[in-house]
Design an enzyme around this catalytic site. Structure first.
Site, PDB file in Angstrom:
ATOM      1  N   THR A 318       0.842  -1.203   0.000  1.00  5.62           N
ATOM      2  CA  THR A 318       0.000   0.000   0.000  1.00  5.62           C
ATOM      3  C   THR A 318       0.874   1.250   0.000  1.00  5.62           C
ATOM      4  O   THR A 318       0.638   2.199  -0.754  1.00  5.62           O
ATOM      5  CB  THR A 318      -0.917   0.019   1.237  1.00  5.62           C
ATOM      6  OG1 THR A 318      -1.712  -1.165   1.217  1.00  5.62           O
ATOM      7  CG2 THR A 318      -1.831   1.239   1.231  1.00  5.62           C
ATOM      8  N   TRP A 321       2.726   1.576  -3.362  1.00  8.17           N
ATOM      9  CA  TRP A 321       1.814   1.924  -4.460  1.00  8.17           C
ATOM     10  C   TRP A 321       1.717   3.441  -4.614  1.00  8.17           C
ATOM     11  O   TRP A 321       1.568   3.956  -5.727  1.00  8.17           O
ATOM     12  CB  TRP A 321       0.415   1.347  -4.162  1.00  8.17           C
ATOM     13  CG  TRP A 321      -0.596   1.633  -5.241  1.00  8.17           C
ATOM     14  CD1 TRP A 321      -0.842   0.870  -6.352  1.00  8.17           C
ATOM     15  CD2 TRP A 321      -1.515   2.732  -5.303  1.00  8.17           C
ATOM     16  NE1 TRP A 321      -1.838   1.433  -7.099  1.00  8.17           N
ATOM     17  CE2 TRP A 321      -2.276   2.582  -6.491  1.00  8.17           C
ATOM     18  CE3 TRP A 321      -1.763   3.846  -4.487  1.00  8.17           C
ATOM     19  CZ2 TRP A 321      -3.264   3.487  -6.869  1.00  8.17           C
ATOM     20  CZ3 TRP A 321      -2.743   4.748  -4.862  1.00  8.17           C
ATOM     21  CH2 TRP A 321      -3.483   4.556  -6.042  1.00  8.17           C
ATOM     22  N   HIS A 322       1.835   4.152  -3.489  1.00  5.35           N
ATOM     23  CA  HIS A 322       1.662   5.608  -3.542  1.00  5.35           C
ATOM     24  C   HIS A 322       2.856   6.335  -4.132  1.00  5.35           C
ATOM     25  O   HIS A 322       2.780   7.536  -4.413  1.00  5.35           O
ATOM     26  CB  HIS A 322       1.358   6.168  -2.142  1.00  5.35           C
ATOM     27  CG  HIS A 322      -0.046   5.879  -1.700  1.00  5.35           C
ATOM     28  ND1 HIS A 322      -0.412   4.697  -1.130  1.00  5.35           N
ATOM     29  CD2 HIS A 322      -1.175   6.625  -1.795  1.00  5.35           C
ATOM     30  CE1 HIS A 322      -1.707   4.717  -0.867  1.00  5.35           C
ATOM     31  NE2 HIS A 322      -2.198   5.867  -1.272  1.00  5.35           N
ATOM     32  N   GLY A 323       3.958   5.632  -4.321  1.00  2.00           N
ATOM     33  CA  GLY A 323       5.097   6.285  -4.939  1.00  2.00           C
ATOM     34  C   GLY A 323       6.364   5.480  -4.709  1.00  2.00           C
ATOM     35  O   GLY A 323       6.495   4.784  -3.704  1.00  2.00           O
TER      36      GLY A 323
END
Lengths: 471, 370
Positions: A318, A321-323
């Site tokens: 998670t 996934w954001h960067g």
């Protein structure tokens, strides 16, 4: 293209609505696909081919999966699904993560890889996850294989949700792709929703973003403890109003064309625990990880040790996934630790504690989480945290601090209230009026006010960032 | 029924701006914002692939959107209604005065002082005088909104005086402006000083040059326009901004010739009265920005002067023209040839720099000085 732009509002949107509604129903998916491609190519002309490749693989492997399933050849069906998953994750890895990996591997003595750097295709993390959900659902039999490539491409590229979510599952819209009823009722609801989202983004998030930008750039001689808190709170508000505003606009636009998407945010900042926060924040992402990572890994059915590992994997991913930066991984694992603590004992305590305590506890850690999220350079992150907790010898307050409080106090109060369900309840009360004329009038005034103000801010070229280039 | 009406409102709204902006003729220039507006960007394979076209298209649309002036005023008024007193870099001060923000200047200022010092060291044969004017943020500091701050210009002035080369006579007019702060010496809507302010600067400069400043009584002082909305208003327009006056000091006995050597135009007046009807009325003084000009007058003093200046000088030079019969004026933003060469060719002994602190702290064209 961004929803919150003059180009979208007054060029793209009127065109797509006009062409869509004068076209016969049979070609409306095609029209949507066409406009979605233009929407995507606008500002990202080269990478449209990357997206088309992903769609083709998803489509072809979906057909194969379906073909072998019907022949009861599970292994072959599974292989086709896995190929789609690997190719799509491979593309995602290549564009989003390869730079991060080569850069970090090069830190190990003896390794010298060429660092590949390229711009991230817009929305790649969102549409890749949608294609994955399609491939897996066809294999699982939860969704029927889509034989019409235009329908599948229309689903993946559907411009309302293409670049910043929500991550719409194929099963949610499969039926609507084949048959949906557009109506004034839905369109009107869509208008309400879109305009609400527009206001959240343009009127609240952008101003928060400007405050964050100004304050995070202060020199040590100007900065204070209070200002560093205002700075972090401004970012927390920005990311909520920006992201949920985008989701509102997506859901609203979907309705205008007869689609019903699932909700993506449910007032996350009123949560009484971190566990609850993650049930209310970016719902389409957390449920995606639950259904396509956590449960396939065995969920909580394989013993305590394995459950812990599975949860760890989910939160690592998670974050990542954001960067493709360390701070996002730290941010994900930060939530892993908090959620485990809550699971162990904290949740029980929080249930007994007064609401104000559990809410403040949640907000404190959510806010601290966003500080980790906001700074991708470790020294800047360390500095920001130290500043907030008096670890860098900053003054508590100064004239600039008071000036910020005077200038933005009222705005912050409005933003705080807007982050709770209070406005919605108030609106429900007002709209409960028996007189339809009054209800319509109030609603129309609201829509017009938000539209005119948003147009004014957009036309003035005020600060208008796009936060999802890294996603 | 309700949703039908909402649908209708929404469609009409987006059509109004879409069709309205399309039909309305593109404007080349925004009077309110005082800047040129974007044209429709050129469509080519190159601009498409680089994404440049899309960015320019958004700029074009937001520049040419119908009701743009109204929308900008609405935006700024919303900021004000929320209690904000700073929009862009403009403070909304007491008494309707717009004050430009001034921030820590040392990055560029240090370089600029360096360039001027180098010039002074390299050309010791010239007599150099440097008039420096502070800005409204210092003179009217008390009118800034509560708790708002600008960087202390007194400190900056002291720093300049302390670091300027010994070959330069620095003339600081802060005290004299302070003493006159009850008068109309700075505009409410523009970042310049008024001609009243410039007259005070002129007095200080004359003292530094050891020439006698002319008394105010000699001039016909008139209000040429009272409808001036300046650059600060352009950045932060509102619905109810009070307007400024353009004041002219005219010497009835003066005879002048102004040669704008960059455009080739020649005028027998220090003022371009046509510009009183334009938006930027400050350009009435010596026709605004020019790379190089030559002012000749019937002054009794036949000495020549070279002035290197920013726009604060535009309303000061008409006064100085009565003290020197020939003044060459260059602006380093547009004049990139050798200043010392020019002085030598024209046989000029005295060079005067005229700057305001904001310009001196932010402009990066002093590197052309040689």
């Amino acid at each position: 293209m961004l929803f919150s732009s003059i180009t979208f509002m007054f060029t793209f949107l009127p065109c797509v609505i006009l062409v869509y509604y004068i076209s016969p129903k049979s070609i409306r998916n095609f029209i949507l696909m066409l406009f979605s491609m233009i929407f995507y190519a606008w500002g990202e002309p080269k990478y449209i081919f990357v997206m088309l490749a992903s769609i083709l693989v998803g489509y072809g492997m979906g057909l194969l999966t379906d073909y072998y399933k019907k022949k009861d050849r599970d292994k072959a069906a599974r292989l086709a699904m896995i190929i789609s998953v690997f190719v799509n994750l491979g593309i995602l890895f290549f564009f989003k993560y390869i730079g991060f990996f080569t850069e970090n591997l090069n830190k190990i003595p003896g390794i010298e890889l060429k660092v590949l750097g390229h711009a991230l295709p817009l929305g790649i993390s969102f549409y890749t996850f949608q294609i994955l959900s399609y491939s897996v659902d066809v294999y699982r039999g939860k969704a029927k294989c889509q034989k019409n490539i235009i329908n599948l491409a229309a689903y993946i590229t559907l411009f309302p949700q293409l670049i910043a979510g929500p991550i719409v599952r194929y099963e949610t819209v499969a039926g609507q792709l084949d048959k949906r009823e557009e109506s004034f009722d839905m369109f009107g609801d869509g208008v309400n929703r879109f305009v609400t989202g527009l206001g959240k983004k343009v009127l609240i998030a952008n101003m928060c973003g400007e405050i964050f930008n100004n304050l995070s750039g202060l020199s040590a001689s100007e900065n204070t403890v209070v200002l560093s808190w205002i700075c972090s709170i401004a970012f927390s508000l920005q990311i909520y109003f920006d992201f949920s505003g985008y989701s509102d606009m997506a859901i609203g636009l979907g309705k205008m064309f007869g689609f019903e998407f699932l909700e993506n945010f449910d007032y996350p900042y009123i949560s009484k625990s971190i566990t609850e926060f993650w049930r209310r924040w970016h719902i389409s992402l957390s449920t995606w990880f639950r259904d396509y990572v956590y449960i396939p890994l065995g969920g909580n059915r394989k013993g305590k040790g394995r459950t812990l590992l599975n949860i760890f994997i989910v939160w690592f991913l998670t974050g990542f996934w954001h960067g493709a930066e360390w701070n996002f991984i730290i941010w994900g694992l930060y939530y892993f630790v908090l959620l485990m603590l809550e699971k162990l004992f904290l949740l029980e305590w929080l249930k007994k504690a007064p609401g104000i305590i559990s809410r403040l506890y949640s907000l404190f850690f959510i806010n601290l989480g966003w500080v980790i999220f906001a700074y991708d350079k470790m020294p800047a992150l360390k500095n920001a945290v130290l500043n907030m907790f008096g670890g860098s010898g900053l003054a508590f307050s100064n004239d600039l601090t008071i000036y910020y409080l005077i200038s933005f106090g009222l705005f912050f109060v409005i933003a705080f209230v807007a982050a709770t369900p209070l406005p919605k309840r108030l609106a429900a009360k007002l709209l409960n009026n028996k007189n339809e004329g009054v209800v319509t009038g109030l609603n129309a005034v609201f829509i017009l006010c938000v539209l005119v103000l948003s147009t004014a801010f957009l036309a003035s070229e005020a600060f208008n960032p796009f936060l999802y280039f890294r996603f | 029924m309700k949703n039908k009406i909402l649908t209708l409102i929404f469609i009409l709204y987006i059509l109004f701006f879409a069709v309205g902006s399309l039909i309305a003729r593109d404007r080349d220039f925004s009077d309110m914002e005082n800047r040129e507006l974007a044209d429709m960007p050129k469509l080519s394979g190159k601009t498409l692939a680089s994404g440049e076209f899309f960015e320019d298209f958004e700029t074009y649309l937001s520049d040419q959107i119908i009701c743009k002036d109204f929308l900008m005023k609405l935006k700024v008024s919303t900021n004000l209604a929320l209690g904000q007193t700073k929009v862009e870099d403009v403070f909304f001060g007491d008494g309707g005065m717009l004050i430009q923000e001034y921030v820590n200047p040392y990055n560029q200022l240090g370089k600029n002082i360096g360039y001027i010092n180098e010039f002074a060291e390299a050309n010791p044969e010239f007599e150099l005088t440097w008039l420096i004017a502070p800005n409204a943020c210092l003179i009217y500091e008390d009118r800034l909104p509560d708790y708002a701050q600008c960087y202390n210009q007194n400190e900056v002035m002291a720093y300049i005086i302390g670091t300027a080369s010994d070959n330069i006579t620095v003339a600081d007019c802060t005290r004299e402006l302070m003493d006159a702060r009850e008068e109309y010496i700075f505009y409410n809507t523009d970042h310049h000083w008024t001609m009243n302010g410039a007259y005070i600067g002129y007095g200080v400069l004359c003292e530094a040059l050891s020439v006698d400043a002319f008394s105010k009584d000699m001039y016909n002082v008139t209000v040429a326009s009272d409808e001036f909305l300046g650059t600060l208003y352009s950045s932060a327009p509102t619905f109810s901004q009070g307007e400024d006056s353009i004041i002219l000091y005219e010497n009835p006995a003066g005879q002048y010739k102004v040669e704008y050597m960059d455009t080739g135009e020649v005028s027998d007046s220090l003022y371009n009265y046509d510009n009183l009807d334009k938006k930027d009325k400050y350009t009435t003084y010596l026709d605004g920005n020019h790379a190089i000009m030559k002012i000749t007058s019937n002054s009794a003093n036949k000495e020549k002067l070279l002035v290197v200046k920013d726009s604060y000088a535009h309303c000061l030079l008409p006064l100085l023209a009565d003290n020197f019969s020939e003044i060459y004026v260059v602006d380093l933003r547009y004049y990139h040839q050798s200043v010392s060469e020019l002085a030598r060719t024209e046989g000029i002994q005295r060079i005067v720099f005229i700057n305001n602190l904001e310009f001196l702290s932010t402009d990066n064209n002093f590197l052309w000085l040689e």
